[in-house]
Write an enzyme that holds these catalytic residues in place. Structure first.
Site, PDB file in Angstrom:
ATOM      1  N   SER A 226       0.853  -1.190   0.000  1.00  0.00           N
ATOM      2  CA  SER A 226       0.000   0.000   0.000  1.00  0.00           C
ATOM      3  C   SER A 226       0.889   1.241   0.000  1.00  0.00           C
ATOM      4  CB  SER A 226      -0.958  -0.018   1.196  1.00  0.00           C
ATOM      5  OG  SER A 226      -0.259  -0.249   2.386  1.00  0.00           O
ATOM      6  N   GLY A 228      -0.366   4.633   0.270  1.00  0.00           N
ATOM      7  CA  GLY A 228      -1.090   5.824   0.721  1.00  0.00           C
ATOM      8  C   GLY A 228      -1.862   6.466  -0.418  1.00  0.00           C
ATOM      9  N   THR A 229      -1.652   7.770  -0.615  1.00  0.00           N
ATOM     10  CA  THR A 229      -2.424   8.482  -1.641  1.00  0.00           C
ATOM     11  C   THR A 229      -2.030   8.063  -3.067  1.00  0.00           C
ATOM     12  OG1 THR A 229      -0.806  10.235  -1.485  1.00  0.00           O
ATOM     13  CG2 THR A 229      -2.826  10.533  -0.229  1.00  0.00           C
ATOM     14  N   GLU A 230      -0.943   7.294  -3.200  1.00  0.00           N
ATOM     15  CA  GLU A 230      -0.534   6.790  -4.529  1.00  0.00           C
ATOM     16  C   GLU A 230      -1.215   5.471  -4.883  1.00  0.00           C
ATOM     17  OE1 GLU A 230       3.723   6.757  -5.907  1.00  0.00           O
ATOM     18  OE2 GLU A 230       3.961   7.407  -3.826  1.00  0.00           O
ATOM     19  N   GLY A 231      -2.070   4.950  -3.989  1.00  0.00           N
ATOM     20  CA  GLY A 231      -2.759   3.697  -4.284  1.00  0.00           C
ATOM     21  C   GLY A 231      -2.016   2.497  -3.730  1.00  0.00           C
ATOM     22  N   GLY A 257      -6.187   0.666   6.189  1.00  0.00           N
ATOM     23  CA  GLY A 257      -5.383  -0.490   5.775  1.00  0.00           C
ATOM     24  C   GLY A 257      -6.057  -1.804   6.164  1.00  0.00           C
ATOM     25  N   ASP A 258      -6.724  -1.806   7.311  1.00  0.00           N
ATOM     26  CA  ASP A 258      -7.421  -3.025   7.742  1.00  0.00           C
ATOM     27  C   ASP A 258      -8.606  -3.314   6.815  1.00  0.00           C
ATOM     28  OD1 ASP A 258      -5.622  -2.831   9.810  1.00  0.00           O
ATOM     29  OD2 ASP A 258      -7.037  -1.844  11.151  1.00  0.00           O
TER      30      ASP A 258
END
Ligand SMILES: O=P(O)(O)OC[C@H]1O[C@](O)(CO)[C@@H](O)[C@@H]1O
Length: 321
Positions: A226, A228-231, A257-258
């Site tokens: 993952s 973050g804001t980048e997918g 994330g969960d």
């Protein structure tokens, strides 16, 4: 969902979310709001899976003294409670949520646990094997060996269960050292957790992808990183894709994330293609931002979010970076 779904939370937490206009370190902050939610990664994953309609059992450790909040959630969502009770209370983790959505997490160590407690958790999983999907998530409480989660994962994998492991630091390193026949089916580190585990920077896309692909040689079938804001990137043995996030809202990022882990597990249970799995996982994660606490929006909203998630082959994402 046809598979038997289980989650494991060795170190759950009551999440105390404190709303502030702005957090200035070293200064007095006046809270605008406060709410308590049952949390911890394995609890959040179970809650999201149940929201989607999955039949799920939760295992792990829970403090008897303040178990009521968790028991209420499990009863309300039909989650089978197979958690071992400990005398010490479950920790409270503090989430400082500023206007605009920035969240600062203060996560406490948690109750202390013993090898005997871990053995009791393993016993509760003794009948879980072939056909089951098991998400093992989150930190380990003090007192357990670094390889506690890896040992649970290895036992389950050897009995034919597919394990989705979402741990970091020493527990992740221990899991990556498992022999290939005991390896987790899937893992979901973020970029920083992967860098920390492999002891090298992965700022360049090509390095990140090479690192994820390298993990497949250890017997893992699916590596999700993952960003973050980048997918996120989803790297499997036969295909690899990048999924971009859709319309981010300003809610707390706690539990996103969960929710992604729950999306991956539900997609594996339903046998979705990697493209669809990536869309589902992203939709769960983005959908979770819209709700406080470990709750997903309605399935219709999640389906429509999923259909809007742009997914493309990893090679295209790499070429662009
Ligand atoms: O187990 P860790 O890594 O301390 O994280 C626990 C925290 O993470 C969350 O599960 C969110 O991912 C919170 O609910 C919880 O407070």
């Amino acid at each position: 969902m046809s598979a038997d779904l289980h989650t494991v939370a060795l170190n759950p937490a009551v999440d105390l979310t404190v709303g502030l206009s702005q957090l200035v370190p070293g200064e007095v902050a006046r809270a605008r709001s406060a709410r308590h939610d049952p949390g911890g990664k394995g609890v959040n994953v179970a809650s999201c899976l149940a929201d989607w309609g999955g039949r799920v059992a939760i295992h792990g450790l829970l403090g008897a003294e303040n178990a009521a909040r968790f028991e209420k959630l499990f009863a309300a969502k039909g989650i089978a409670d197979r958690m071992v009770r400990l005398a010490e209370p479950t920790r409270t983790n503090i989430k400082l949520l500023e206007e605009g959505g920035r969240t600062t997490d203060v996560n406490l160590p948690g109750f202390s646990a013993s090898a005997r407690d871990l053995a009791a958790v393993a016993d509760s999983l003794a009948d879980v094997g072939k056909g089951a999907l098991v998400a093992i998530s989150g930190s380990q409480p003090p007192g357990l060996d670094d390889d506690a989660s890896a040992r649970l994962a290895g036992g389950l994998a050897r009995r034919g269960a597919r394990v989705m492991l979402d741990v970091s630091g020493a527990p992740l390193r221990a899991a990556l050292a498992l022999p290939t026949d005991a390896a987790p089916f899937a893992i979901k580190p973020n970029r920083h957790e992967l860098e920390d585990c492999l002891c090298r920077p992965l700022a360049v896309r090509a390095d990140l992808v090479a690192a994820a692909q390298g993990l497949l040689d250890r017997g893992i079938a699916l590596v999700v990183v993952s960003l973050g804001t980048e997918g996120a990137i989803f790297v499997g043995r036969e295909a690899a894709v990048h999924a971009a996030p859709v319309a981010l809202s300003h809610g707390s990022t706690v539990g996103a994330g969960d929710a992604m882990v729950a999306g991956i597990v539900s997609a594996l249970a339903e046998g979705l293609t990697l493209d669809r799995l990536a869309q589902r996982a992203t939709a769960f994660s983005v959908g979770k931002l819209r709700n406080a606490g470990p709750h997903l929006p309605e399935n219709t909203e999640l389906r429509s979010l999923a259909s809007a998630v742009p997914v493309r082959p990893l090679a295209a994402w790499l070429a662009e970076g």
